[in-house]
Design a protein around this motif. Structure first.
Motif, PDB file in Angstrom:
ATOM      1  N   PRO A  48      29.277  -4.382  17.376  1.00 20.65           N
ATOM      2  CA  PRO A  48      30.368  -5.260  16.926  1.00 20.65           C
ATOM      3  C   PRO A  48      31.439  -5.403  18.007  1.00 20.65           C
ATOM      4  CG  PRO A  48      29.799  -3.663  15.226  1.00 20.65           C
ATOM      5  CD  PRO A  48      29.077  -3.239  16.470  1.00 20.65           C
ATOM      6  N   LYS A  49      32.107  -6.541  18.017  1.00 15.40           N
ATOM      7  CA  LYS A  49      33.115  -6.802  19.048  1.00 15.40           C
ATOM      8  C   LYS A  49      34.239  -5.771  19.045  1.00 15.40           C
ATOM      9  CE  LYS A  49      32.661 -11.795  19.664  1.00 15.40           C
ATOM     10  NZ  LYS A  49      33.381 -13.081  19.618  1.00 15.40           N
ATOM     11  N   ASP A  50      34.600  -5.284  17.873  1.00 12.82           N
ATOM     12  CA  ASP A  50      35.727  -4.353  17.794  1.00 12.82           C
ATOM     13  C   ASP A  50      35.313  -2.899  17.970  1.00 12.82           C
ATOM     14  OD1 ASP A  50      34.342  -4.090  15.441  1.00 12.82           O
ATOM     15  OD2 ASP A  50      36.080  -4.276  14.124  1.00 12.82           O
ATOM     16  N   ASP A  51      34.044  -2.663  18.288  1.00 12.43           N
ATOM     17  CA  ASP A  51      33.548  -1.301  18.483  1.00 12.43           C
ATOM     18  C   ASP A  51      33.548  -0.993  19.981  1.00 12.43           C
ATOM     19  OD1 ASP A  51      32.370   1.160  18.413  1.00 12.43           O
ATOM     20  OD2 ASP A  51      30.418   0.457  17.704  1.00 12.43           O
ATOM     21  N   VAL A  52      34.613  -0.384  20.436  1.00 14.66           N
ATOM     22  CA  VAL A  52      34.766  -0.024  21.847  1.00 14.66           C
ATOM     23  C   VAL A  52      34.738   1.493  21.962  1.00 14.66           C
ATOM     24  CG1 VAL A  52      36.222  -0.209  23.894  1.00 14.66           C
ATOM     25  CG2 VAL A  52      36.097  -2.120  22.270  1.00 14.66           C
ATOM     26  N   GLY A  96      31.712  -1.861  25.547  1.00 17.35           N
ATOM     27  CA  GLY A  96      31.779  -2.686  24.354  1.00 17.35           C
ATOM     28  C   GLY A  96      30.825  -3.863  24.427  1.00 17.35           C
ATOM     29  N   ASN A  97      31.017  -4.797  23.520  1.00 18.23           N
ATOM     30  CA  ASN A  97      30.170  -5.989  23.425  1.00 18.23           C
ATOM     31  C   ASN A  97      30.509  -6.966  24.548  1.00 18.23           C
ATOM     32  OD1 ASN A  97      29.638  -8.867  22.453  1.00 18.23           O
ATOM     33  ND2 ASN A  97      28.554  -7.688  20.906  1.00 18.23           N
ATOM     34  N   THR A 134      39.352  -4.218  25.206  1.00 15.18           N
ATOM     35  CA  THR A 134      40.333  -3.878  24.180  1.00 15.18           C
ATOM     36  C   THR A 134      41.501  -4.852  24.055  1.00 15.18           C
ATOM     37  OG1 THR A 134      41.548  -2.458  25.732  1.00 15.18           O
ATOM     38  CG2 THR A 134      39.816  -1.423  24.392  1.00 15.18           C
ATOM     39  N   GLU A 135      41.666  -5.765  25.000  1.00 19.47           N
ATOM     40  CA  GLU A 135      42.845  -6.630  25.000  1.00 19.47           C
ATOM     41  C   GLU A 135      42.595  -8.006  24.382  1.00 19.47           C
ATOM     42  OE1 GLU A 135      45.099  -6.783  28.607  1.00 19.47           O
ATOM     43  OE2 GLU A 135      44.506  -4.749  29.181  1.00 19.47           O
ATOM     44  N   GLY A 136      41.394  -8.245  23.889  1.00 17.09           N
ATOM     45  CA  GLY A 136      41.124  -9.510  23.222  1.00 17.09           C
ATOM     46  C   GLY A 136      40.808 -10.643  24.175  1.00 17.09           C
TER      47      GLY A 136
END
Length: 239
Positions: A48-52, A96-97, A134-136
């Motif tokens: 998932p994108k938010d899984d860092v 991450g993704n 992490t910064e979007g």
């Protein structure tokens, strides 16, 4: 001649392998006649994108390494990168993704800036302190602009989940058809494959061999045309 390179921004050996291939290409006599195309390959496509996750934590969890082994592995990679003139942070990186980065790379290709963006993304992920995960989206927009892309155009691509998604998936499906199970994976003229971050000499040999089979056959100057047969028949000696 075309060279296609499947890689992922999260792959340290892709970072090192690209530098080695670039050195081989720079020393290749026919480098101006070689087209290099970068293709997408995600190491962790279902994340998932938010899984860092911190890289060291990933290594200990996924590969069963101890903390000391994970740190030693990163130190080894750092030394390999340094040998190629690359900066590499052995501590503090995360994972991450990378799907949005691949979408941006396909967009950059339409602007002739794919290689430039790839270099920017690699450096941001492996050498810079700020994270690419992490910064979007705005962090990726910033990096796209650094590579020469229009920031608003890059922002629009990232805002549309479908933009260049099919192109990324098509690259990954093609890699599977070609038998690539890891990256970096280099394909030369769809005749030769080179897997991994090989030494410069191996890339040089592959370029030379592929070029030899790519170039048209050269006829030896025989002076007077010799007799031969063709679509219009055979040359018949006249007495």
């Amino acid at each position: 001649m075309r060279v296609e390179i499947w890689s992922d921004i999260a792959c340290p050996w892709c970072y090192v392998g690209k530098a080695r291939f670039d050195k081989a290409l720079a020393g290749f006599a026919h480098r101006d006649q070689v087209e290099v195309v970068h293709r997408s390959f995600e190491l962790d496509p279902h994340r998932p994108k938010d899984d860092v996750e911190p890289v060291l934590a990933l290594l200990t969890r996924k590969y069963g390494m101890s903390q000391a082994q994970a740190e030693a592995g990163e130190d080894h990679l750092g030394a390999q990168a340094a040998a190629e003139g690359l900066e590499y942070r052995t501590r503090g990186r995360d994972h991450g993704n990378t799907f949005d980065m691949h979408r941006l790379l396909h967009f950059a290709k339409t602007r002739g800036l794919q290689a430039a963006l790839l270099d920017v993304l690699y450096r941001a992920n492996f050498a810079e302190e700020r994270s690419v995960f992490t910064e979007g989206p705005e962090r990726l927009v910033e990096l796209a602009a650094k590579a020469g892309l229009d920031a608003e155009d890059a922002r629009a691509v990232l805002a549309d989940p479908a933009a260049y998604a099919d192109e990324v998936r098509a690259d990954e499906e093609e890699a599977a058809r070609l038998g690539a199970t890891g990256v970096p994976f280099f394909v030369l003229d769809r005749k030769y494959g080179v897997s991994g971050a090989q030494p410069v000499e191996v890339f040089t040999q592959a370029l030379t061999q592929a070029w030899a089979e790519h170039t048209p056959l050269r006829l030896i100057d025989q002076g007077q045309q010799a007799q031969a047969c063709g679509p219009d028949g055979c040359a018949v000696p006249r007495g």
